[in-house]
Write an enzyme that holds these catalytic residues in place. Structure first.
Site, PDB file in Angstrom:
ATOM      1  N   SER A  11      40.421  37.591  39.097  1.00  0.00           N
ATOM      2  CA  SER A  11      39.449  38.296  39.953  1.00  0.00           C
ATOM      3  C   SER A  11      38.256  38.790  39.137  1.00  0.00           C
ATOM      4  CB  SER A  11      40.116  39.489  40.635  1.00  0.00           C
ATOM      5  OG  SER A  11      41.241  39.070  41.353  1.00  0.00           O
ATOM      6  N   GLY A  12      38.531  39.433  38.003  1.00  0.00           N
ATOM      7  CA  GLY A  12      37.452  40.025  37.214  1.00  0.00           C
ATOM      8  C   GLY A  12      36.675  38.981  36.428  1.00  0.00           C
ATOM      9  N   VAL A  37      43.384  31.686  25.296  1.00  0.00           N
ATOM     10  CA  VAL A  37      42.962  32.296  24.036  1.00  0.00           C
ATOM     11  C   VAL A  37      44.238  32.582  23.248  1.00  0.00           C
ATOM     12  CG1 VAL A  37      42.121  34.468  23.059  1.00  0.00           C
ATOM     13  CG2 VAL A  37      40.730  33.214  24.688  1.00  0.00           C
ATOM     14  N   CYS A  65      48.563  46.667  42.057  1.00  0.00           N
ATOM     15  CA  CYS A  65      48.711  47.093  43.451  1.00  0.00           C
ATOM     16  C   CYS A  65      49.999  47.878  43.682  1.00  0.00           C
ATOM     17  CB  CYS A  65      48.635  45.927  44.424  1.00  0.00           C
ATOM     18  SG  CYS A  65      48.319  46.545  46.090  1.00  0.00           S
ATOM     19  N   ASP A  89      43.073  44.613  35.269  1.00  0.00           N
ATOM     20  CA  ASP A  89      44.431  45.091  35.014  1.00  0.00           C
ATOM     21  C   ASP A  89      44.748  45.276  33.526  1.00  0.00           C
ATOM     22  OD1 ASP A  89      44.646  44.772  37.730  1.00  0.00           O
ATOM     23  OD2 ASP A  89      46.012  43.038  37.656  1.00  0.00           O
ATOM     24  N   LYS A 134      45.618  49.707  39.557  1.00  0.00           N
ATOM     25  CA  LYS A 134      45.126  48.375  39.224  1.00  0.00           C
ATOM     26  C   LYS A 134      45.060  47.484  40.455  1.00  0.00           C
ATOM     27  CE  LYS A 134      46.679  48.954  34.524  1.00  0.00           C
ATOM     28  NZ  LYS A 134      45.306  49.235  34.050  1.00  0.00           N
ATOM     29  N   THR A 135      43.834  47.247  40.961  1.00  0.00           N
ATOM     30  CA  THR A 135      43.663  46.450  42.176  1.00  0.00           C
ATOM     31  C   THR A 135      42.414  45.575  42.070  1.00  0.00           C
ATOM     32  OG1 THR A 135      42.235  48.093  43.235  1.00  0.00           O
ATOM     33  CG2 THR A 135      44.601  48.340  43.600  1.00  0.00           C
ATOM     34  N   ALA A 136      42.323  44.596  42.985  1.00  0.00           N
ATOM     35  CA  ALA A 136      41.117  43.774  43.066  1.00  0.00           C
ATOM     36  C   ALA A 136      39.938  44.632  43.524  1.00  0.00           C
ATOM     37  CB  ALA A 136      41.338  42.610  44.035  1.00  0.00           C
ATOM     38  N   CYS A 166      43.940  50.602  48.185  1.00  0.00           N
ATOM     39  CA  CYS A 166      45.212  49.950  48.456  1.00  0.00           C
ATOM     40  C   CYS A 166      45.414  49.924  49.967  1.00  0.00           C
ATOM     41  CB  CYS A 166      46.319  50.764  47.773  1.00  0.00           C
ATOM     42  SG  CYS A 166      47.859  49.885  47.714  1.00  0.00           S
TER      43      CYS A 166
HETATM   44  P1  FAD Z   1      44.040  38.486  37.342  1.00  0.00           P
HETATM   45  O1  FAD Z   1      43.322  38.248  38.625  1.00  0.00           O
HETATM   46  O2  FAD Z   1      45.523  38.533  37.394  1.00  0.00           O
HETATM   47  O3  FAD Z   1      43.551  37.340  36.338  1.00  0.00           O
HETATM   48  C1  FAD Z   1      43.931  37.236  34.994  1.00  0.00           C
HETATM   49  C2  FAD Z   1      43.562  35.839  34.523  1.00  0.00           C
HETATM   50  O4  FAD Z   1      43.645  35.769  33.103  1.00  0.00           O
HETATM   51  C3  FAD Z   1      44.480  34.748  35.070  1.00  0.00           C
HETATM   52  O5  FAD Z   1      43.727  33.741  35.704  1.00  0.00           O
HETATM   53  C4  FAD Z   1      45.204  34.233  33.819  1.00  0.00           C
HETATM   54  O6  FAD Z   1      45.514  32.866  33.897  1.00  0.00           O
HETATM   55  C5  FAD Z   1      44.176  34.531  32.734  1.00  0.00           C
HETATM   56  N1  FAD Z   1      44.775  34.646  31.397  1.00  0.00           N
HETATM   57  C6  FAD Z   1      45.903  35.283  31.023  1.00  0.00           C
HETATM   58  N2  FAD Z   1      46.121  35.144  29.697  1.00  0.00           N
HETATM   59  C7  FAD Z   1      45.094  34.410  29.209  1.00  0.00           C
HETATM   60  C8  FAD Z   1      44.747  33.926  27.920  1.00  0.00           C
HETATM   61  N3  FAD Z   1      45.502  34.173  26.846  1.00  0.00           N
HETATM   62  N4  FAD Z   1      43.630  33.181  27.784  1.00  0.00           N
HETATM   63  C9  FAD Z   1      42.830  32.936  28.858  1.00  0.00           C
HETATM   64  N5  FAD Z   1      43.112  33.365  30.112  1.00  0.00           N
HETATM   65  C10 FAD Z   1      44.232  34.089  30.280  1.00  0.00           C
HETATM   66  N6  FAD Z   1      44.494  44.317  45.002  1.00  0.00           N
HETATM   67  C11 FAD Z   1      43.742  44.853  46.013  1.00  0.00           C
HETATM   68  O7  FAD Z   1      42.618  45.261  45.789  1.00  0.00           O
HETATM   69  N7  FAD Z   1      44.225  44.972  47.287  1.00  0.00           N
HETATM   70  C12 FAD Z   1      45.469  44.535  47.603  1.00  0.00           C
HETATM   71  O8  FAD Z   1      45.878  44.641  48.764  1.00  0.00           O
HETATM   72  C13 FAD Z   1      46.281  43.951  46.574  1.00  0.00           C
HETATM   73  N8  FAD Z   1      47.528  43.502  46.845  1.00  0.00           N
HETATM   74  C14 FAD Z   1      48.243  42.843  45.881  1.00  0.00           C
HETATM   75  C15 FAD Z   1      49.475  42.311  46.208  1.00  0.00           C
HETATM   76  C16 FAD Z   1      50.205  41.580  45.275  1.00  0.00           C
HETATM   77  C17 FAD Z   1      51.552  41.026  45.655  1.00  0.00           C
HETATM   78  C18 FAD Z   1      49.662  41.355  43.981  1.00  0.00           C
HETATM   79  C19 FAD Z   1      50.400  40.523  42.972  1.00  0.00           C
HETATM   80  C20 FAD Z   1      48.437  41.904  43.642  1.00  0.00           C
HETATM   81  C21 FAD Z   1      47.716  42.656  44.573  1.00  0.00           C
HETATM   82  N9  FAD Z   1      46.482  43.235  44.267  1.00  0.00           N
HETATM   83  C22 FAD Z   1      45.734  43.850  45.260  1.00  0.00           C
HETATM   84  C23 FAD Z   1      46.051  43.342  42.842  1.00  0.00           C
HETATM   85  C24 FAD Z   1      45.002  42.329  42.393  1.00  0.00           C
HETATM   86  O9  FAD Z   1      45.386  41.016  42.722  1.00  0.00           O
HETATM   87  C25 FAD Z   1      44.820  42.477  40.891  1.00  0.00           C
HETATM   88  O10 FAD Z   1      44.640  43.832  40.548  1.00  0.00           O
HETATM   89  C26 FAD Z   1      43.600  41.673  40.414  1.00  0.00           C
HETATM   90  O11 FAD Z   1      43.778  40.310  40.687  1.00  0.00           O
HETATM   91  C27 FAD Z   1      43.350  41.914  38.930  1.00  0.00           C
HETATM   92  O12 FAD Z   1      42.341  41.096  38.463  1.00  0.00           O
HETATM   93  P2  FAD Z   1      42.247  40.703  36.912  1.00  0.00           P
HETATM   94  O13 FAD Z   1      41.027  39.872  36.769  1.00  0.00           O
HETATM   95  O14 FAD Z   1      42.401  41.908  36.085  1.00  0.00           O
HETATM   96  O15 FAD Z   1      43.560  39.831  36.648  1.00  0.00           O
HETATM   97  C1  UQ1 Z   2      37.897  45.568  48.189  1.00  0.00           C
HETATM   98  O1  UQ1 Z   2      36.721  45.640  47.818  1.00  0.00           O
HETATM   99  C2  UQ1 Z   2      38.726  44.514  47.715  1.00  0.00           C
HETATM  100  O2  UQ1 Z   2      38.229  43.585  46.837  1.00  0.00           O
HETATM  101  C3  UQ1 Z   2      37.645  42.477  47.395  1.00  0.00           C
HETATM  102  C4  UQ1 Z   2      40.053  44.440  48.111  1.00  0.00           C
HETATM  103  O3  UQ1 Z   2      40.839  43.470  47.579  1.00  0.00           O
HETATM  104  C5  UQ1 Z   2      41.273  42.486  48.366  1.00  0.00           C
HETATM  105  C6  UQ1 Z   2      40.607  45.401  49.012  1.00  0.00           C
HETATM  106  O4  UQ1 Z   2      41.792  45.315  49.353  1.00  0.00           O
HETATM  107  C7  UQ1 Z   2      39.760  46.450  49.513  1.00  0.00           C
HETATM  108  C8  UQ1 Z   2      40.326  47.408  50.495  1.00  0.00           C
HETATM  109  C9  UQ1 Z   2      38.436  46.538  49.102  1.00  0.00           C
HETATM  110  C10 UQ1 Z   2      37.516  47.638  49.595  1.00  0.00           C
HETATM  111  C11 UQ1 Z   2      36.536  47.151  50.618  1.00  0.00           C
HETATM  112  C12 UQ1 Z   2      36.214  47.757  51.779  1.00  0.00           C
HETATM  113  C13 UQ1 Z   2      35.199  47.135  52.681  1.00  0.00           C
HETATM  114  C14 UQ1 Z   2      36.836  49.021  52.243  1.00  0.00           C
END
Ligand code: FAD
Ligand code: UQ1
Length: 451
Positions: free
Chosen positions: A13-14, A78, A162, A334, A342-344, A379
């Site tokens: 995501s990030g 990496v 999450c 994360d 820790k969320t998207a 969340c």
């Molecule tokens: P990630 O999206 O996990 O990406 C990490 C990336 O790094 C991966 O693509 C991986 O392959 C890569 N990587 C790892 N190691 C290496 C390496 N050594 N070299 C290169 N690349 C590497 N968030 C919300 O906002 N709302 C929700 O309702 C919600 N519900 C969730 C429900 C579930 C079941 C889960 C699992 C998550 C949920 N989340 C939710 C959380 C959200 O998905 C994460 O917080 C978000 O994706 C974090 O983004 P990130 O970029 O930090 O990590």
């Molecule tokens: C949000 O921005 C986001 O990232 C795209 C999520 O992940 C899927 C969320 O679950 C939520 C709630 C938000 C916040 C956005 C609004 C419009 C309240």
């Protein structure tokens, strides 16, 4: 050795949002992204997949369709961070030199840390886990095959992504059992390692009430330590902080008829790992189905690098995302030690912050003067097949709600926001680096008067 102005590590995501934002602003050849996987996942959808509301394929898109054409993609991991020399090494043998590094490697699941869990996930159709694309579709099958007995939902004491997701799926299970005439035979148990059901008092009160009304048993400070899937037993340890004496073990097994408890009552003594954490008593619980949330942590390559602090997280300034020791390194999501849930949604807000931080560093300005992340995270707490409590809060665990209505109530609108609107927002704006969280919407909705 190859040289880039920017190297982004991880295209989750990030990393995906930042790669797109950087490529758009700085153009072709400016950015390299290192990501081993072919597929990018919209993980927040997995709760809905677990509940049978979406197909898991809808959460997956080819990495190549989301990465910008102007970025160079190194499809590998990496293998070493060398920030003293501004280099990352890859498993393919490349050395990438950078002016600026953005790290978003996320969390990995540590399934082997719970004895027997891997075997349970692979060998027992009634052990499921929404946290992995591989296992996520076992959950709805377990709902369908559930007949009677304990439906157990677990959450570890350590940080997870999450933090609401382990209980969202439990509320979906409750609603599914209710709609399918199984509720009277179901004993729903939430065994949560933390001392609270949710970190924010406002939403914790709502969730506690929901559990009470629905006859869901909540055991706090209760950690899953082992799965014995051949006997359909799970082993839990009740933990408490600091107390030198053993206290009476009081894990509850629900009020419904014939809760099935098998054995248990072993005392283990001593302080775990030299900490003040005491393991008090071990209990065996028979499950008919169990949704497990494994422990998680940043990947080893980050944990063992100079970028990580003692707890294994990348140490960054919580308001700017800039590394505490290496000023040309930024962290997102994360894998960082930013003290928010820790969320998207948090990642979206951090994307906006990192853009400002990078700009400030390039202009020789102090990022702290232009970027100030307030810890925004969200969340969407799904509480049934058409209800959701949209929790949104900041570093101080104070609600920071977007809409000018009380978001502490279960609402159908918020369910649709989560199910129908969020995926659109994610695929159309967030992965492109064009969604910086709902801060602007919140300010408009509150007409500038509050928050
Ligand atoms: P990630 O999206 O996990 O990406 C990490 C990336 O790094 C991966 O693509 C991986 O392959 C890569 N990587 C790892 N190691 C290496 C390496 N050594 N070299 C290169 N690349 C590497 N968030 C919300 O906002 N709302 C929700 O309702 C919600 N519900 C969730 C429900 C579930 C079941 C889960 C699992 C998550 C949920 N989340 C939710 C959380 C959200 O998905 C994460 O917080 C978000 O994706 C974090 O983004 P990130 O970029 O930090 O990590
Ligand atoms: C949000 O921005 C986001 O990232 C795209 C999520 O992940 C899927 C969320 O679950 C939520 C709630 C938000 C916040 C956005 C609004 C419009 C309240």
């Amino acid at each position: 050795q190859k040289e880039y102005q920017f190297v982004v590590v991880g295209a989750g995501s990030g990393g995906m949002a930042m790669t797109n934002a950087i490529a758009r602003k700085f153009g072709k050849g400016s950015v390299a992204v290192v990501e081993p996987h072919d597929i990018h996942f919209y993980q927040p959808m997995w709760t809905l997949v677990g509940g049978g509301i979406k197909k898991k394929e809808e959460s997956a898109r080819p990495m190549s369709s989301l990465l910008p054409k102007d970025a160079d993609w190194f499809q590998t991991q990496v293998s070493k961070f060398d920030p003293d020399n501004n280099i990352v090494q890859t498993a393919n043998g490349d050395a990438l030199k950078y002016d600026f590094l953005v790290v978003g490697v996320g969390f990995e699941l540590n399934i082997p840390q719970i004895k027997g869990l891997q075997e349970g996930l692979d060998g027992d159709p009634m052990v499921c886990c929404n946290y992995s694309y591989k296992y996520v579709d076992k959950t709805y099958k377990a709902f369908q095959n559930f007949k009677s007995g304990n439906a157990v939902f677990t959450q570890p004491a350590s940080p997870i992504k999450c933090a609401g997701a382990p209980q969202k799926i439990m509320y979906l299970a409750h609603d599914y059992f209710r709609r399918n005439g199984k509720l009277q035979d179901a004993n729903i148990i939430f065994n949560q390692g933390l001392p609270k059901i949710f970190g924010v008092a406002k939403y914790a009160a709502v969730l506690t009430d929901i559990c009470k009304q629905r006859g869901i048993t909540v055991n706090l400070n209760t950690n899953l330590v082992e799965v014995c899937h051949d006997k359909r037993q799970a082993v839990f340890q009740k933990v408490d902080k600091g107390t030198p004496e053993f206290v009476t073990y009081e894990m509850r097994y629900g009020k419904r008829k014939n809760p099935i408890v098998c054995g248990g009552g072993q005392r283990s003594s001593g302080v775990t790992g030299g900490q003040t954490l005491k393991t008090l008593l071990t209990r065996y619980l028979k499950y008919e189905m169990m949704h497990v949330t494994p422990k998680m942590s940043p990947p080893d390559v980050l944990k063992s690098s100079p970028l990580a602090g003692p707890a294994g997280f990348m140490t960054v300034n919580q308001h700017t995302g800039q590394h505490t020791k290496y000023p040309n390194v930024m962290g997102i999501g994360d894998c960082t030690d930013i003290p928010t849930s820790k969320t998207a949604a948090a990642v979206a807000a951090q994307t906006g912050i990192l853009k400002k931080t990078i700009q400030a560093i390039m202009n020789n300005h102090d990022p702290a003067k232009v970027a100030h992340y307030d810890g925004y995270t969200s969340c969407p707490l799904i509480t049934g097949y058409n209800s959701c409590v949209l929790a949104e809060f900041d570093f101080d665990l104070n609600p920071l709600e977007t809409f000018p209505i009380d978001q502490g109530k279960e609402r159908r609108t918020m369910f649709h926001l989560k199910k129908d609107f969020m995926p659109q927002l994610y695929w159309n704006l967030m992965v492109k680096g064009l969604w910086n969280g709902p801060g602007i919407v919140r300010k408009l909705a509150h007409l500038g008067f509050s928050k």
